[in-house]
Design a protein around this motif. Structure first.
Motif, mmCIF file in Angstrom:
data_model
loop_
_atom_site.group_PDB
_atom_site.id
_atom_site.type_symbol
_atom_site.label_atom_id
_atom_site.label_comp_id
_atom_site.label_asym_id
_atom_site.label_seq_id
_atom_site.Cartn_x
_atom_site.Cartn_y
_atom_site.Cartn_z
ATOM 1 N N ARG A 80 -19.916 15.984 4.089
ATOM 2 C CA ARG A 80 -21.122 15.977 4.888
ATOM 3 C C ARG A 80 -22.017 16.968 4.351
ATOM 4 O O ARG A 80 -23.182 16.533 4.771
ATOM 5 N N GLN A 148 -20.735 2.041 1.629
ATOM 6 C CA GLN A 148 -20.473 3.575 2.289
ATOM 7 C C GLN A 148 -19.268 3.297 3.346
ATOM 8 O O GLN A 148 -19.584 2.428 4.198
ATOM 9 N N GLU A 150 -16.789 5.842 5.751
ATOM 10 C CA GLU A 150 -16.141 7.206 6.094
ATOM 11 C C GLU A 150 -14.835 7.260 6.600
ATOM 12 O O GLU A 150 -14.410 6.486 7.003
ATOM 13 N N THR A 158 -14.467 14.964 7.199
ATOM 14 C CA THR A 158 -15.081 13.853 7.296
ATOM 15 C C THR A 158 -15.662 13.483 5.724
ATOM 16 O O THR A 158 -16.379 14.419 5.027
ATOM 17 N N ARG A 160 -17.363 10.757 2.916
ATOM 18 C CA ARG A 160 -17.987 9.392 2.657
ATOM 19 C C ARG A 160 -17.796 9.002 1.484
ATOM 20 O O ARG A 160 -17.929 9.627 0.365
ATOM 21 N N TYR A 162 -18.589 6.296 -1.677
ATOM 22 C CA TYR A 162 -19.492 5.356 -2.026
ATOM 23 C C TYR A 162 -18.720 4.742 -3.169
ATOM 24 O O TYR A 162 -18.348 5.208 -4.122
#
Length: 462
Positions: A80, A148, A150, A158, A160, A162
């Motif tokens: 994050r 994307q 999560e 958390t 992400r 890509y």
């Protein structure tokens, strides 16, 4: 140039080409946009799969340094705070994702190795974003579609993920399609223009033949000629037939005018010559002046001039006045003072020129008295609710069947000698029929009950 584009063929070709060009450009734009959208959708699907695969590994606790990253899809995992946790091995630069970094931060797997067996698997979320960016792999920078996803790793962090799918195939396909369209569009437009030019030329060939023949008719003043009628059933053939009908009507009208002028000249010559002779004799011998004959010739000349003037106005299409009047009253006025004429009339109103209708009725009564042996009967009645009928009957010899239309022609006299003696020029019945036609009515002749002729005038009721 102005003359070229002033032709129907050039304008039709230009219009057809322009319409096809607009249609092709619009269709090409739709095809390119659809192709780009479809290929972008395919790239999104591929990026979704790659991102989900990496996210699943992270959720299962696979260390970031040991993730199995697809070589065909650049992958970047960030937390994050935008710190890079993992990237594809050959990824050199990236833009359009959550972070421009391509180097994992040290200690990305800290706190995970000792409790892998005691922690539950992380949770993989849905695809939350699609976007477009660029990535440099092995020194080559290419546009990509990124997805994307999560995911929560076993450290309850958390992450992400890509993953990108190359748009090179999309760009190549769109470029190829655009090139084909740019090359094919001018060729297709050239074909459309040539076909339209050829078809229009063939379609307008009969029109040009009609135009040429009309020009020849105008130059030669030969109204007996006719334009060629093509062996088709289209508008051009109907135009040719209508043109020939117009030429025939014009020829008839011109011939009628020629006969009218010739006959009028002939009719005018007799009273003028007679009057001149009497005046010349009177000038030389005043005691021999036939004053009564000179007056008669002058009156005859005056009547003939009035008839010719009225016919000229009728031929010019003079519209009658829209005046309402009682037809029975007009009949009684014209019959008053005439001997051996009986009238039976009921009141009925008509509309038009009262003066012209008076002249019509006077001509019919003059004609009937000229041919009657002893009496003339006139009747006025209604025929239904639409027409007023005037019947003028005499007890003379009648009109032969073969002459019942000819007597309405101008300068026609069945009894030549008597007509001249009575001062008639053969115009009375012609004027009567023309006046009836101008008022929307008819004038016909048939046998009377007493054996003579019965003239029937029908006029619309006002």
């Amino acid at each position: 140039m102005r003359r070229l584009f002033g032709s129907v063929r050039a304008r039709a070709t230009l219009a057809a080409t322009a319409v096809v060009a607009v249609a092709l450009v619009a269709a090409g734009a739709v095809v390119l946009l659809s192709l780009r959208s479809n290929l972008a959708g395919q790239a999104d699907t591929a990026a979704d799969g790659a991102a989900r695969n990496v996210a699943s590994q992270i959720a299962q606790g696979v260390p970031y340094r040991e993730l199995d990253l697809d070589e065909d899809h650049p992958v970047q995992a960030v937390d994050r705070d935008g710190r890079v946790l993992a990237v594809s091995e050959d990824l050199e630069a990236v833009s359009g994702t959550g972070s421009p970094g391509v180097t994992p931060v040290p200690g990305a797997d800290a706190g995970r190795d000792g409790d892998e067996d005691h922690s539950e698997a992380g949770e993989v979320g849905q695809v939350t974003w699609h976007g477009q960016g660029r990535a440099a792999v092995d020194g080559e920078s290419v546009a990509y579609r990124f997805a994307q996803v999560e995911v929560t790793d076993r450290s309850d962090r958390t992450v992400r993920v890509y993953a990108g799918a190359s748009l090179q195939a999309q760009q190549d396909a769109v470029h190829t399609a655009a090139t084909v369209m740019l090359v094919g569009l001018p060729l297709l437009l050239a074909v459309v223009a040539w076909v339209t030019w050829t078809v229009t030329r063939r379609a307008l060939r009969p029109v040009e033949a009609i135009r040429g023949e009309m020009a020849a008719i105008t130059a030669s003043e030969d109204l007996a000629r006719r334009v060629p009628v093509p062996d088709t059933h289209d508008e051009v053939a109907r135009l040719a037939r209508t043109t020939n009908e117009t030429l025939a009507a014009l020829e008839t009208s011109v011939e009628r005018q020629r006969r009218f002028v010739a006959d009028a000249s002939h009719e005018l010559r007799s009273p003028v010559a007679s009057l001149r002779t009497q005046l010349e004799v009177a000038a030389a011998h005043p005691e021999l002046l036939d004053l009564e004959g000179a007056v008669e010739d002058t009156v005859r000349l005056q009547r003939l001039a009035a008839d010719l003037l009225l016919l000229a106005r009728l031929d010019a299409g003079e519209r009658p006045q829209n005046t309402r009047f009682d037809l029975a009253g007009v009949v009684r006025e014209q019959a008053a003072g005439r001997t051996d004429v009986t009238v039976e009339a009921e009141g009925v109103e008509v509309a038009g020129s009262r003066g012209q209708v008076e002249r019509l009725l006077a001509n019919l009564l003059d004609n009937a008295q000229r041919h009657a042996r002893s009496r003339v009967a006139v009747a006025v009645r209604r025929d239904g609710g639409r027409h007023a009928v005037v019947e003028v009957a005499d007890d003379g010899d009648g009109v032969p069947v073969g002459d019942r239309e000819r007597i309405f022609e101008r300068f026609v006299r069945l009894d030549e000698a008597r007509a001249r003696d009575d001062g008639g020029a053969g115009l009375g019945l012609a004027i009567a029929r023309d006046v009836a036609a101008r008022h929307g009515g008819t004038l016909t002749v048939r046998d009377a009950t007493a054996g003579g002729a019965l003239f029937e005038l029908r006029l619309p009721i006002a």
